[in-house]
Design a protein around this motif. Structure first.
Motif, PDB file in Angstrom:
ATOM      1  N   SER A  93     -14.243  -3.484   9.237  1.00 22.55           N
ATOM      2  CA  SER A  93     -14.627  -4.331   8.109  1.00 22.55           C
ATOM      3  C   SER A  93     -14.155  -3.773   6.770  1.00 22.55           C
ATOM      4  O   SER A  93     -14.375  -4.385   5.733  1.00 22.55           O
ATOM      5  CB  SER A  93     -16.149  -4.512   8.082  1.00 22.55           C
ATOM      6  OG  SER A  93     -16.786  -3.260   7.914  1.00 22.55           O
ATOM      7  N   HIS A  94     -13.482  -2.647   6.803  1.00 22.40           N
ATOM      8  CA  HIS A  94     -13.026  -1.997   5.566  1.00 22.40           C
ATOM      9  C   HIS A  94     -11.724  -2.654   5.094  1.00 22.40           C
ATOM     10  O   HIS A  94     -10.658  -2.428   5.666  1.00 22.40           O
ATOM     11  CB  HIS A  94     -12.819  -0.495   5.813  1.00 22.40           C
ATOM     12  CG  HIS A  94     -12.612   0.288   4.561  1.00 22.40           C
ATOM     13  ND1 HIS A  94     -13.643   0.893   3.902  1.00 22.40           N
ATOM     14  CD2 HIS A  94     -11.498   0.534   3.841  1.00 22.40           C
ATOM     15  CE1 HIS A  94     -13.168   1.492   2.833  1.00 22.40           C
ATOM     16  NE2 HIS A  94     -11.876   1.285   2.772  1.00 22.40           N
ATOM     17  N   GLY A  95     -11.828  -3.485   4.065  1.00 24.26           N
ATOM     18  CA  GLY A  95     -10.673  -4.222   3.561  1.00 24.26           C
ATOM     19  C   GLY A  95      -9.694  -3.353   2.790  1.00 24.26           C
ATOM     20  O   GLY A  95     -10.063  -2.303   2.247  1.00 24.26           O
ATOM     21  N   LEU A  96      -8.454  -3.798   2.768  1.00 16.66           N
ATOM     22  CA  LEU A  96      -7.395  -3.115   2.025  1.00 16.66           C
ATOM     23  C   LEU A  96      -6.875  -4.037   0.942  1.00 16.66           C
ATOM     24  O   LEU A  96      -6.814  -5.253   1.133  1.00 16.66           O
ATOM     25  CB  LEU A  96      -6.267  -2.719   2.980  1.00 16.66           C
ATOM     26  CG  LEU A  96      -6.685  -1.770   4.108  1.00 16.66           C
ATOM     27  CD1 LEU A  96      -5.550  -1.605   5.104  1.00 16.66           C
ATOM     28  CD2 LEU A  96      -7.119  -0.422   3.554  1.00 16.66           C
ATOM     29  N   SER A  97      -6.492  -3.460  -0.191  1.00 12.11           N
ATOM     30  CA  SER A  97      -6.056  -4.241  -1.348  1.00 12.11           C
ATOM     31  C   SER A  97      -4.719  -3.738  -1.871  1.00 12.11           C
ATOM     32  O   SER A  97      -4.313  -2.603  -1.593  1.00 12.11           O
ATOM     33  CB  SER A  97      -7.090  -4.137  -2.475  1.00 12.11           C
ATOM     34  OG  SER A  97      -8.343  -4.610  -2.053  1.00 12.11           O
ATOM     35  N   ALA A 134      -1.953  -9.694   3.575  1.00  9.74           N
ATOM     36  CA  ALA A 134      -3.214  -9.720   2.824  1.00  9.74           C
ATOM     37  C   ALA A 134      -4.336 -10.055   3.798  1.00  9.74           C
ATOM     38  O   ALA A 134      -4.151 -10.839   4.729  1.00  9.74           O
ATOM     39  CB  ALA A 134      -3.139 -10.754   1.710  1.00  9.74           C
ATOM     40  N   GLY A 135      -5.473  -9.432   3.620  1.00  7.87           N
ATOM     41  CA  GLY A 135      -6.611  -9.693   4.493  1.00  7.87           C
ATOM     42  C   GLY A 135      -6.762  -8.704   5.632  1.00  7.87           C
ATOM     43  O   GLY A 135      -7.766  -8.725   6.338  1.00  7.87           O
ATOM     44  N   THR A 187      -9.156   9.935  16.575  1.00 14.43           N
ATOM     45  CA  THR A 187      -8.347  11.154  16.440  1.00 14.43           C
ATOM     46  C   THR A 187      -7.729  11.315  15.058  1.00 14.43           C
ATOM     47  O   THR A 187      -6.781  12.090  14.902  1.00 14.43           O
ATOM     48  CB  THR A 187      -7.223  11.162  17.500  1.00 14.43           C
ATOM     49  OG1 THR A 187      -6.351  10.056  17.246  1.00 14.43           O
ATOM     50  CG2 THR A 187      -7.776  11.093  18.902  1.00 14.43           C
ATOM     51  N   ILE A 188      -8.276  10.612  14.072  1.00 11.13           N
ATOM     52  CA  ILE A 188      -7.710  10.692  12.726  1.00 11.13           C
ATOM     53  C   ILE A 188      -8.802  10.858  11.679  1.00 11.13           C
ATOM     54  O   ILE A 188      -9.984  10.622  11.941  1.00 11.13           O
ATOM     55  CB  ILE A 188      -6.891   9.431  12.378  1.00 11.13           C
ATOM     56  CG1 ILE A 188      -7.784   8.195  12.409  1.00 11.13           C
ATOM     57  CG2 ILE A 188      -5.688   9.281  13.271  1.00 11.13           C
ATOM     58  CD1 ILE A 188      -7.165   6.996  11.762  1.00 11.13           C
ATOM     59  N   VAL A 189      -8.364  11.256  10.492  1.00  5.89           N
ATOM     60  CA  VAL A 189      -9.201  11.243   9.304  1.00  5.89           C
ATOM     61  C   VAL A 189      -8.452  10.412   8.283  1.00  5.89           C
ATOM     62  O   VAL A 189      -7.234  10.540   8.134  1.00  5.89           O
ATOM     63  CB  VAL A 189      -9.439  12.669   8.762  1.00  5.89           C
ATOM     64  CG1 VAL A 189     -10.166  12.629   7.426  1.00  5.89           C
ATOM     65  CG2 VAL A 189     -10.209  13.500   9.766  1.00  5.89           C
ATOM     66  N   VAL A 190      -9.184   9.531   7.577  1.00  2.64           N
ATOM     67  CA  VAL A 190      -8.558   8.648   6.593  1.00  2.64           C
ATOM     68  C   VAL A 190      -9.166   8.909   5.221  1.00  2.64           C
ATOM     69  O   VAL A 190     -10.397   8.961   5.080  1.00  2.64           O
ATOM     70  CB  VAL A 190      -8.758   7.164   6.955  1.00  2.64           C
ATOM     71  CG1 VAL A 190      -8.137   6.259   5.895  1.00  2.64           C
ATOM     72  CG2 VAL A 190      -8.179   6.849   8.327  1.00  2.64           C
ATOM     73  N   GLU A 191      -8.283   9.070   4.232  1.00  2.00           N
ATOM     74  CA  GLU A 191      -8.692   9.131   2.839  1.00  2.00           C
ATOM     75  C   GLU A 191      -8.183   7.868   2.180  1.00  2.00           C
ATOM     76  O   GLU A 191      -6.987   7.581   2.224  1.00  2.00           O
ATOM     77  CB  GLU A 191      -8.094  10.359   2.165  1.00  2.00           C
ATOM     78  CG  GLU A 191      -8.486  10.495   0.713  1.00  2.00           C
ATOM     79  CD  GLU A 191      -7.783  11.651   0.046  1.00  2.00           C
ATOM     80  OE1 GLU A 191      -8.296  12.779   0.140  1.00  2.00           O
ATOM     81  OE2 GLU A 191      -6.707  11.404  -0.544  1.00  2.00           O
ATOM     82  N   HIS A 192      -9.097   7.073   1.618  1.00  2.00           N
ATOM     83  CA  HIS A 192      -8.748   5.797   0.991  1.00  2.00           C
ATOM     84  C   HIS A 192      -9.039   5.904  -0.503  1.00  2.00           C
ATOM     85  O   HIS A 192     -10.189   6.080  -0.902  1.00  2.00           O
ATOM     86  CB  HIS A 192      -9.558   4.671   1.630  1.00  2.00           C
ATOM     87  CG  HIS A 192      -9.261   3.322   1.077  1.00  2.00           C
ATOM     88  ND1 HIS A 192     -10.219   2.360   0.935  1.00  2.00           N
ATOM     89  CD2 HIS A 192      -8.109   2.756   0.634  1.00  2.00           C
ATOM     90  CE1 HIS A 192      -9.688   1.265   0.419  1.00  2.00           C
ATOM     91  NE2 HIS A 192      -8.408   1.492   0.227  1.00  2.00           N
ATOM     92  N   LEU A 199       0.856  -1.187   0.000  1.00  2.00           N
ATOM     93  CA  LEU A 199       0.000   0.000   0.000  1.00  2.00           C
ATOM     94  C   LEU A 199       0.887   1.230   0.000  1.00  2.00           C
ATOM     95  O   LEU A 199       2.069   1.151   0.334  1.00  2.00           O
ATOM     96  CB  LEU A 199      -0.833   0.089   1.283  1.00  2.00           C
ATOM     97  CG  LEU A 199      -1.606  -1.080   1.798  1.00  2.00           C
ATOM     98  CD1 LEU A 199      -2.127  -0.757   3.190  1.00  2.00           C
ATOM     99  CD2 LEU A 199      -2.758  -1.363   0.876  1.00  2.00           C
ATOM    100  N   THR A 200       0.289   2.362  -0.294  1.00  2.00           N
ATOM    101  CA  THR A 200       0.956   3.639  -0.080  1.00  2.00           C
ATOM    102  C   THR A 200       0.232   4.335   1.054  1.00  2.00           C
ATOM    103  O   THR A 200      -0.983   4.553   0.982  1.00  2.00           O
ATOM    104  CB  THR A 200       0.919   4.504  -1.351  1.00  2.00           C
ATOM    105  OG1 THR A 200       1.552   3.790  -2.413  1.00  2.00           O
ATOM    106  CG2 THR A 200       1.649   5.823  -1.140  1.00  2.00           C
ATOM    107  N   VAL A 201       0.970   4.629   2.126  1.00  2.00           N
ATOM    108  CA  VAL A 201       0.401   5.300   3.292  1.00  2.00           C
ATOM    109  C   VAL A 201       1.148   6.610   3.482  1.00  2.00           C
ATOM    110  O   VAL A 201       2.365   6.619   3.708  1.00  2.00           O
ATOM    111  CB  VAL A 201       0.513   4.427   4.562  1.00  2.00           C
ATOM    112  CG1 VAL A 201      -0.069   5.159   5.765  1.00  2.00           C
ATOM    113  CG2 VAL A 201      -0.188   3.088   4.362  1.00  2.00           C
ATOM    114  N   ASN A 202       0.425   7.712   3.324  1.00  2.00           N
ATOM    115  CA  ASN A 202       1.007   9.053   3.434  1.00  2.00           C
ATOM    116  C   ASN A 202       2.266   9.188   2.571  1.00  2.00           C
ATOM    117  O   ASN A 202       3.279   9.725   3.007  1.00  2.00           O
ATOM    118  CB  ASN A 202       1.303   9.413   4.887  1.00  2.00           C
ATOM    119  CG  ASN A 202       0.031   9.620   5.690  1.00  2.00           C
ATOM    120  OD1 ASN A 202      -1.061   9.558   5.166  1.00  2.00           O
ATOM    121  ND2 ASN A 202       0.179   9.849   6.977  1.00  2.00           N
TER     122      ASN A 202
END
Length: 83
Positions: free
Chosen positions: A65-69, A30-31, A47-52, A19-22
């Motif tokens: 439940s928000h999966g990452l790919s 995976a999973g 205390t955060i805001v996330v943009e996916h 992934l690319t994080v910031n």
């Protein structure tokens, strides 16, 4: 990729994704969900805001439940109090 021998001689492949994080590349299993990633970063969802992938995630209760790919992009802004 990691290979592990399972009972009965069957091979199980455990895979990581990237992934690319910031703006920085990060490998995670995976999973994983968004909540898993935040826990690994010691971040409190309150205390955060996330943009996916360009979309701001407003429902913090969905993080578990928000999966990452593979190749997802996340921007995480952490609020810091002070005076």
């Amino acid at each position: 990729m990691k290979e592990m021998a399972a009972a009965g001689g069957t091979e199980v492949i455990e895979r990581d994704i990237t992934l690319t994080v910031n703006g920085s590349e990060r490998r995670i299993p995976a999973g994983w969900t968004l909540a898993d990633l935040l826990a690994s970063l010691d971040l409190d969802a309150r205390t955060i805001v996330v943009e996916h992938n360009g979309i701001i995630l407003r429902d913090r209760s969905s993080f578990a439940s928000h999966g990452l790919s593979e190749d997802d992009s996340l921007e995480i802004v952490h609020f810091v109090g002070g005076g």
